[in-house]
Design a protein around this motif. Structure first.
Motif, PDB file in Angstrom:
ATOM      1  N   ALA A  86      -2.603 -22.117 -73.452  1.00 12.49           N
ATOM      2  CA  ALA A  86      -1.390 -22.915 -73.274  1.00 12.49           C
ATOM      3  C   ALA A  86      -0.522 -22.409 -72.127  1.00 12.49           C
ATOM      4  O   ALA A  86       0.034 -23.202 -71.354  1.00 12.49           O
ATOM      5  N   PHE A  87      -0.425 -21.069 -72.011  1.00 17.24           N
ATOM      6  CA  PHE A  87       0.562 -20.512 -71.077  1.00 17.24           C
ATOM      7  C   PHE A  87       0.001 -19.472 -70.110  1.00 17.24           C
ATOM      8  O   PHE A  87       0.756 -18.894 -69.324  1.00 17.24           O
ATOM      9  N   GLY A  88      -1.307 -19.200 -70.167  1.00 13.95           N
ATOM     10  CA  GLY A  88      -1.931 -18.386 -69.139  1.00 13.95           C
ATOM     11  C   GLY A  88      -1.991 -16.892 -69.360  1.00 13.95           C
ATOM     12  O   GLY A  88      -2.545 -16.163 -68.532  1.00 13.95           O
ATOM     13  N   GLY A  89      -1.449 -16.397 -70.448  1.00 14.92           N
ATOM     14  CA  GLY A  89      -1.509 -14.955 -70.699  1.00 14.92           C
ATOM     15  C   GLY A  89      -0.596 -14.584 -71.850  1.00 14.92           C
ATOM     16  O   GLY A  89       0.027 -15.461 -72.463  1.00 14.92           O
ATOM     17  N   ILE A  90      -0.505 -13.299 -72.151  1.00 15.20           N
ATOM     18  CA  ILE A  90       0.376 -12.821 -73.222  1.00 15.20           C
ATOM     19  C   ILE A  90       1.099 -11.575 -72.728  1.00 15.20           C
ATOM     20  O   ILE A  90       0.472 -10.585 -72.347  1.00 15.20           O
ATOM     21  N   ASP A  91       2.433 -11.616 -72.747  1.00 15.24           N
ATOM     22  CA  ASP A  91       3.261 -10.483 -72.330  1.00 15.24           C
ATOM     23  C   ASP A  91       3.881  -9.745 -73.513  1.00 15.24           C
ATOM     24  O   ASP A  91       4.169  -8.554 -73.426  1.00 15.24           O
ATOM     25  N   ILE A  92       4.113 -10.494 -74.603  1.00 12.38           N
ATOM     26  CA  ILE A  92       4.877  -9.988 -75.745  1.00 12.38           C
ATOM     27  C   ILE A  92       4.168 -10.395 -77.021  1.00 12.38           C
ATOM     28  O   ILE A  92       3.665 -11.515 -77.136  1.00 12.38           O
TER      29      ILE A  92
END
Length: 259
Positions: A86-92
């Motif tokens: 959905a959003f291209g990656g995970i930061d948190i």
């Protein structure tokens, strides 16, 4: 404090996954992160509730909801896959999902003990395993400079609560798990911290008998329960670059209770 705290653009389009995100503390955290510029993916066992929460947060452009049983590692991986697609990656990543099955040890069943340990401890471990793997890979690929994870413990993991031998044990275990994993991934600039909320004004605490509420309030120097938004604001700090040199920490959010 009625409105979610948020510092516009503090998170600058970062992507957050929040388990147990359909209501309560999870939803309050999601609102604060979105208000601060993040996009969020909510996982929850309540299909209708998590879909409604995502819509309330602004819909597909900023929030996606998915059914997720955190006890199942494959389901947690699937939640992460949704976030990446959905959003291209995970930061948190916020390990928030939890349950209670309260009873004194004389009356508590093995099933009640195992359910709470599984959701809290195994669920947090599953989240850590998936999130740290993705965050490390992103750093290695040069697409991200690090990541931030917050695990939801509880003041019950510090002092123990009558009728909560399962819950208190699980929440204490989350503290040890936080510190162990923080040491393992710090060299990749992936930070892992925990919070220990105390008496917070939620639907669960509101349902307590009045005499129980009064007793708990008497133990709090600030003289009032905390609000979900006050917990969320601490999470916001921990996942932002304001806490860039903070890992393996455990922050009590208790109004001074049990100092």
């Amino acid at each position: 404090m009625s409105a979610p705290i948020g510092i516009k653009d503090l998170l600058g389009g970062k992507v957050a996954v929040i388990t147990g995100g359909a209501q309560g503390l999870g939803l309050a955290i999601a609102k604060t992160l979105v208000n601060s510029g993040a996009k969020v993916v909510l996982g929850d066992m309540n299909a209708e509730g998590v879909a409604a929460a995502a819509t309330e947060l602004g819909g597909d452009s900023v929030a996606v909801g998915a059914v997720c049983n955190v006890v199942d590692l494959a389901a947690v991986q699937a939640l992460a896959d949704i976030a990446q697609e959905a959003f291209g990656g995970i930061d948190i990543w916020i390990n928030n999902a939890g349950i209670t099955r309260d009873a004194t040890i004389r009356k508590m069943t093995e099933e009640q003990f195992d359910q709470v340990i599984s959701v809290h401890l195994r669920g947090t471990w599953n989240g850590l395993k998936v999130a740290t793997g993705i965050m490390r890979a992103q750093v290695d690929a040069g697409t991200h400079t690090g990541g931030a994870i917050v695990n939801l413990s509880s003041i019950s993991g510090k002092v123990g609560n009558l009728g909560q031998s399962n819950y208190s044990a699980a929440k204490a275990g989350i503290v040890g798990m936080t510190k162990a994993v923080a040491k393992e991934v710090a060299f990749k600039n992936v930070r892992v911290n925990a919070i220990q909320p105390g008496f917070i004004n939620t639907a669960m605490t509101a349902a307590m008998p009045e005499h129980v509420i009064e007793k708990k309030l008497a133990e709090i120097p600030m003289g009032r329960p905390g609000e979900p938004e006050e917990v969320a604001s601490v999470v916001l700090f921990l996942v932002s670059d304001l806490a860039s040199y903070l890992t393996g920490s455990v922050t009590e959010i208790t109004g001074g209770r049990y100092m």
